[in-house]
Motif scaffolding. Structure first.
Motif, PDB file in Angstrom:
ATOM      1  N   ALA A 151       0.839  -1.313   0.199  1.00 22.40           N
ATOM      2  CA  ALA A 151       0.426   0.033   0.141  1.00 22.40           C
ATOM      3  C   ALA A 151       0.826   0.793  -0.113  1.00 22.40           C
ATOM      4  O   ALA A 151       0.569   2.289  -0.813  1.00 22.40           O
ATOM      5  N   THR A 152       2.452   1.337   0.582  1.00 23.01           N
ATOM      6  CA  THR A 152       2.887   2.318   0.764  1.00 23.01           C
ATOM      7  C   THR A 152       4.070   2.510  -0.595  1.00 23.01           C
ATOM      8  O   THR A 152       3.465   3.952  -1.010  1.00 23.01           O
ATOM      9  N   ILE A 153       3.874   1.466  -0.935  1.00 22.93           N
ATOM     10  CA  ILE A 153       4.596   1.906  -2.933  1.00 22.93           C
ATOM     11  C   ILE A 153       3.216   1.893  -3.521  1.00 22.93           C
ATOM     12  O   ILE A 153       4.049   3.096  -4.767  1.00 22.93           O
ATOM     13  N   GLU A 154       2.370   1.838  -3.286  1.00 20.96           N
ATOM     14  CA  GLU A 154       0.945   2.299  -4.522  1.00 20.96           C
ATOM     15  C   GLU A 154       0.772   4.030  -4.139  1.00 20.96           C
ATOM     16  O   GLU A 154       0.665   4.475  -4.891  1.00 20.96           O
ATOM     17  N   ALA A 155       1.223   4.376  -2.906  1.00 18.61           N
ATOM     18  CA  ALA A 155       1.663   5.611  -2.747  1.00 18.61           C
ATOM     19  C   ALA A 155       2.257   6.206  -3.119  1.00 18.61           C
ATOM     20  O   ALA A 155       2.156   7.969  -3.340  1.00 18.61           O
ATOM     21  N   LEU A 156       3.535   5.881  -3.220  1.00 16.27           N
ATOM     22  CA  LEU A 156       4.581   7.087  -3.616  1.00 16.27           C
ATOM     23  C   LEU A 156       5.279   6.656  -4.578  1.00 16.27           C
ATOM     24  O   LEU A 156       6.381   7.085  -5.083  1.00 16.27           O
ATOM     25  N   LYS A 157       4.840   5.300  -5.885  1.00 20.80           N
ATOM     26  CA  LYS A 157       5.860   5.031  -6.666  1.00 20.80           C
ATOM     27  C   LYS A 157       6.305   6.244  -7.135  1.00 20.80           C
ATOM     28  O   LYS A 157       6.822   6.471  -8.227  1.00 20.80           O
ATOM     29  N   ASP A 158       4.886   7.326  -7.540  1.00 20.62           N
ATOM     30  CA  ASP A 158       5.152   8.198  -8.761  1.00 20.62           C
ATOM     31  C   ASP A 158       5.982   9.019  -8.220  1.00 20.62           C
ATOM     32  O   ASP A 158       6.578  10.268  -8.940  1.00 20.62           O
TER      33      ASP A 158
ATOM     34  N   TYR B 207       8.574   8.373  -5.956  1.00 21.44           N
ATOM     35  CA  TYR B 207      10.059   8.442  -5.060  1.00 21.44           C
ATOM     36  C   TYR B 207      10.383   6.784  -6.058  1.00 21.44           C
ATOM     37  O   TYR B 207       9.458   5.710  -6.783  1.00 21.44           O
ATOM     38  N   LYS B 208      11.623   6.840  -6.533  1.00 24.35           N
ATOM     39  CA  LYS B 208      12.190   5.438  -6.913  1.00 24.35           C
ATOM     40  C   LYS B 208      12.306   3.939  -6.037  1.00 24.35           C
ATOM     41  O   LYS B 208      13.516   5.036  -5.389  1.00 24.35           O
ATOM     42  N   ILE B 209      12.239   3.184  -5.638  1.00 25.70           N
ATOM     43  CA  ILE B 209      11.522   1.896  -3.704  1.00 25.70           C
ATOM     44  C   ILE B 209      12.181   0.786  -4.714  1.00 25.70           C
ATOM     45  O   ILE B 209      11.936   0.371  -5.811  1.00 25.70           O
ATOM     46  N   ALA B 210      12.800   0.297  -3.444  1.00 23.37           N
ATOM     47  CA  ALA B 210      12.914  -0.800  -4.158  1.00 23.37           C
ATOM     48  C   ALA B 210      12.765  -1.057  -2.741  1.00 23.37           C
ATOM     49  O   ALA B 210      12.577  -0.842  -1.681  1.00 23.37           O
ATOM     50  N   VAL B 211      12.288  -2.389  -2.091  1.00 22.82           N
ATOM     51  CA  VAL B 211      12.529  -3.492  -1.148  1.00 22.82           C
ATOM     52  C   VAL B 211      13.545  -4.698  -1.033  1.00 22.82           C
ATOM     53  O   VAL B 211      13.317  -5.433  -1.866  1.00 22.82           O
ATOM     54  N   ILE B 212      14.290  -5.150   0.664  1.00 21.99           N
ATOM     55  CA  ILE B 212      14.749  -6.082   0.922  1.00 21.99           C
ATOM     56  C   ILE B 212      13.742  -6.377   1.495  1.00 21.99           C
ATOM     57  O   ILE B 212      12.716  -5.934   3.059  1.00 21.99           O
ATOM     58  N   GLU B 213      13.532  -8.429   1.392  1.00 15.61           N
ATOM     59  CA  GLU B 213      12.799  -8.926   2.396  1.00 15.61           C
ATOM     60  C   GLU B 213      13.186  -9.857   3.057  1.00 15.61           C
ATOM     61  O   GLU B 213      14.395 -10.638   2.367  1.00 15.61           O
ATOM     62  N   GLY B 214      13.185  -9.680   4.537  1.00 17.48           N
ATOM     63  CA  GLY B 214      13.885 -10.500   5.181  1.00 17.48           C
ATOM     64  C   GLY B 214      12.687 -12.139   5.632  1.00 17.48           C
ATOM     65  O   GLY B 214      11.904 -12.389   5.981  1.00 17.48           O
ATOM     66  N   ASP B 215      13.260 -13.013   5.194  1.00 19.46           N
ATOM     67  CA  ASP B 215      12.179 -13.738   6.416  1.00 19.46           C
ATOM     68  C   ASP B 215      13.435 -15.640   6.534  1.00 19.46           C
ATOM     69  O   ASP B 215      14.334 -15.629   6.044  1.00 19.46           O
TER      70      ASP B 215
ATOM     71  N   VAL C 120       8.060 -15.684  -0.607  1.00 16.84           N
ATOM     72  CA  VAL C 120       6.206 -15.606  -1.198  1.00 16.84           C
ATOM     73  C   VAL C 120       6.884 -13.748  -1.462  1.00 16.84           C
ATOM     74  O   VAL C 120       5.557 -13.130  -2.016  1.00 16.84           O
ATOM     75  N   ASP C 121       7.432 -13.028  -0.099  1.00 23.03           N
ATOM     76  CA  ASP C 121       6.762 -11.233  -0.067  1.00 23.03           C
ATOM     77  C   ASP C 121       7.269 -11.656  -0.949  1.00 23.03           C
ATOM     78  O   ASP C 121       6.825  -9.950  -1.901  1.00 23.03           O
ATOM     79  N   ALA C 122       8.818 -11.691  -1.284  1.00 27.76           N
ATOM     80  CA  ALA C 122       9.483 -10.699  -2.509  1.00 27.76           C
ATOM     81  C   ALA C 122       8.974 -10.846  -4.115  1.00 27.76           C
ATOM     82  O   ALA C 122       8.817  -9.981  -4.996  1.00 27.76           O
ATOM     83  N   LEU C 123       7.983 -11.931  -3.957  1.00 30.07           N
ATOM     84  CA  LEU C 123       7.121 -11.807  -5.537  1.00 30.07           C
ATOM     85  C   LEU C 123       6.041 -11.301  -5.224  1.00 30.07           C
ATOM     86  O   LEU C 123       5.597 -10.682  -7.317  1.00 30.07           O
TER      87      LEU C 123
ATOM     88  N   GLY D 108       5.289  -4.270  -9.599  1.00 33.97           N
ATOM     89  CA  GLY D 108       7.069  -3.865 -10.370  1.00 33.97           C
ATOM     90  C   GLY D 108       7.951  -2.746  -9.691  1.00 33.97           C
ATOM     91  O   GLY D 108       8.724  -2.018 -10.392  1.00 33.97           O
ATOM     92  N   ILE D 109       8.425  -3.631  -8.462  1.00 30.24           N
ATOM     93  CA  ILE D 109       9.528  -2.844  -7.931  1.00 30.24           C
ATOM     94  C   ILE D 109      10.458  -3.848  -7.567  1.00 30.24           C
ATOM     95  O   ILE D 109      10.240  -4.628  -7.155  1.00 30.24           O
ATOM     96  N   PRO D 110      11.456  -3.508  -7.307  1.00 32.78           N
ATOM     97  CA  PRO D 110      13.287  -4.646  -7.309  1.00 32.78           C
ATOM     98  C   PRO D 110      12.977  -4.898  -5.726  1.00 32.78           C
ATOM     99  O   PRO D 110      12.673  -4.446  -5.726  1.00 32.78           O
ATOM    100  N   ALA D 111      13.177  -6.119  -5.342  1.00 31.64           N
ATOM    101  CA  ALA D 111      12.883  -6.813  -4.232  1.00 31.64           C
ATOM    102  C   ALA D 111      13.733  -7.468  -4.323  1.00 31.64           C
ATOM    103  O   ALA D 111      14.628  -8.997  -5.423  1.00 31.64           O
ATOM    104  N   ILE D 112      14.520  -7.310  -3.253  1.00 35.23           N
ATOM    105  CA  ILE D 112      16.141  -8.664  -2.808  1.00 35.23           C
ATOM    106  C   ILE D 112      15.687  -9.627  -2.306  1.00 35.23           C
ATOM    107  O   ILE D 112      14.889  -9.071  -0.559  1.00 35.23           O
ATOM    108  N   GLN D 113      14.914 -10.891  -1.881  1.00 33.93           N
ATOM    109  CA  GLN D 113      15.364 -11.482  -0.794  1.00 33.93           C
ATOM    110  C   GLN D 113      16.340 -12.253   0.003  1.00 33.93           C
ATOM    111  O   GLN D 113      17.162 -12.683  -0.311  1.00 33.93           O
ATOM    112  N   ILE D 114      15.845 -11.585   1.118  1.00 37.99           N
ATOM    113  CA  ILE D 114      17.275 -12.839   2.258  1.00 37.99           C
ATOM    114  C   ILE D 114      16.651 -13.839   2.798  1.00 37.99           C
ATOM    115  O   ILE D 114      15.609 -14.068   3.704  1.00 37.99           O
ATOM    116  N   ASN D 115      17.507 -15.405   3.008  1.00 41.86           N
ATOM    117  CA  ASN D 115      16.753 -16.338   3.624  1.00 41.86           C
ATOM    118  C   ASN D 115      17.932 -16.279   4.809  1.00 41.86           C
ATOM    119  O   ASN D 115      18.808 -16.406   4.586  1.00 41.86           O
TER     120      ASN D 115
END
Lengths: 220, 220
Positions: free
Chosen positions: B49-56, B58-66, B71-74, B80-87
């Motif tokens: 929801a935050t990405i949806e509000a701010l994507k126009d 800012y340029k955003i990326a997400v780092i996912e920790g699990d 599943v979250d990175a997908l 449409g946002i770059p995501a790096i998954q850390i296990n």
């Protein structure tokens, strides 16, 4: 990615004392349940409902594990059941020495059943054997059906899995069939009990299973 | 009760690399948010929801920790946002070396805002500085209003506190006033944002606060 195995020496020490807890509980014919879940999944509420269902049949005590506070122990004591509160400081799980301190304060000769409420955590809690007869976990509907994918260890370690707050299924997007299929793939033997402490749904099946476990130890 | 401080040498090492992450992010004028919560509190949904509000804006990326899975990175990549998954394997929190590996894979020169979704945990995550600009936590209504008593550390460490799933207030016994009073006593400065990613309630106030934080770094 770096994995530092800081836990090994601590686990060895933990396991030795856990084994001694195990022997003490066996000698006293007390069944000990280690209940694990996320914060707010309904551990204390489920414990209170379980006590209500079993207090005439068994002598019960509760060991409460929390980072801080004694709010849970106060709730249990209000139900007329002895409760020992352990505050772990910053540690995200209970360890066997903490359980031993609590066992030393309980009248084991008079007890049949001890419920250990572990710290709210789906990770660390699974790695520490406390001397319990069984670890059981609760996953609440609001947490979502994807948790077995993300926290497989706790589902594999649990002898039974409760799905709590099942009365809130209509409010949340929780695919029960998908959840149960994933749990079964991780742990084919563990029964899954959908329960609602609020409506009482599913409590009978959970209590029946638990009674069978307690009786195996009590009448061993 | 024994408290073994196994974390100290690891924390020292962690903090040094975190400081280096901090300098890198500052140099690139990227605002990094470390988002912490229990499993299932709605971290990924809030991020989407935050990405949806701010994507126009800012340029955003997400780092996912699990612990496990991607599943979250997908879900983030589907937005449409770059995501790096850390296990993390079994580790219940992210550490600064894991973040550094992720930063090394991201186009920092092009980014304004990195959201780090930490492992679902109210304890370990608070102890590890990753080099972020701010830690923010989410507490979901179904978890209950007593969590600040039981997990004070995370409420003290957070620069802002989101109450998620606020649309489910009628279904749960959650005393919002009591919750907010306790949070204020632990952390008087942190704003509290009741939000629902489902209905959109409260998102505007959260987004406004976040925008101010990001702009402070972007236009520094």
């Amino acid at each position: 990615m770096t994995h530092i195995d800081i836990n090994k020496p601590i686990l060895d020490k933990n396991d030795k004392l856990a084994q001694s807890n195990r022997e003490l509980l066996q000698e006293k014919k007390v069944f000990a349940l280690d209940l694990m879940a996320s914060p707010g999944a309904g551990k204390t509420t489920t414990i209170l409902a379980t006590i209500e269902a079993l207090k005439d049949r068994y002598k019960i005590a509760v060991i409460e594990g929390d980072i801080a506070s004694n709010v849970d122990a106060l709730k249990i004591k209000a139900a007329g059941i002895p409760a020992i509160q352990i505050n772990t400081g910053g540690i995200c799980h209970l360890e066997s020495d903490m359980i031993r301190s609590a066992l030393d304060q309980l009248p084991l000769d008079e007890l049949d059943f001890i419920i250990i409420e572990n710290v709210g955590n789906l990770v660390c809690t699974t790695e520490f054997y406390l001397g319990e007869d069984a670890k059981v976990m609760i996953l609440s509907v609001p947490e979502g059906d994807d948790k077995p994918h993300k926290y497989p260890g706790i589902f594999q370690t649990s002898k039974a899995v409760l799905i709590s707050k099942i009365d809130t299924l209509p409010v949340f997007d929780f695919d029960r069939e998908d959840f149960e299929t994933t749990v079964k793939s991780l742990n084919p033997k563990a029964p899954i009990f959908p329960v609602s402490a609020k409506t009482g749904e599913g409590m009978e099946e959970w209590i029946d299973w638990l009674t069978a476990q307690i009786d195996k130890v009590k009448f061993a």
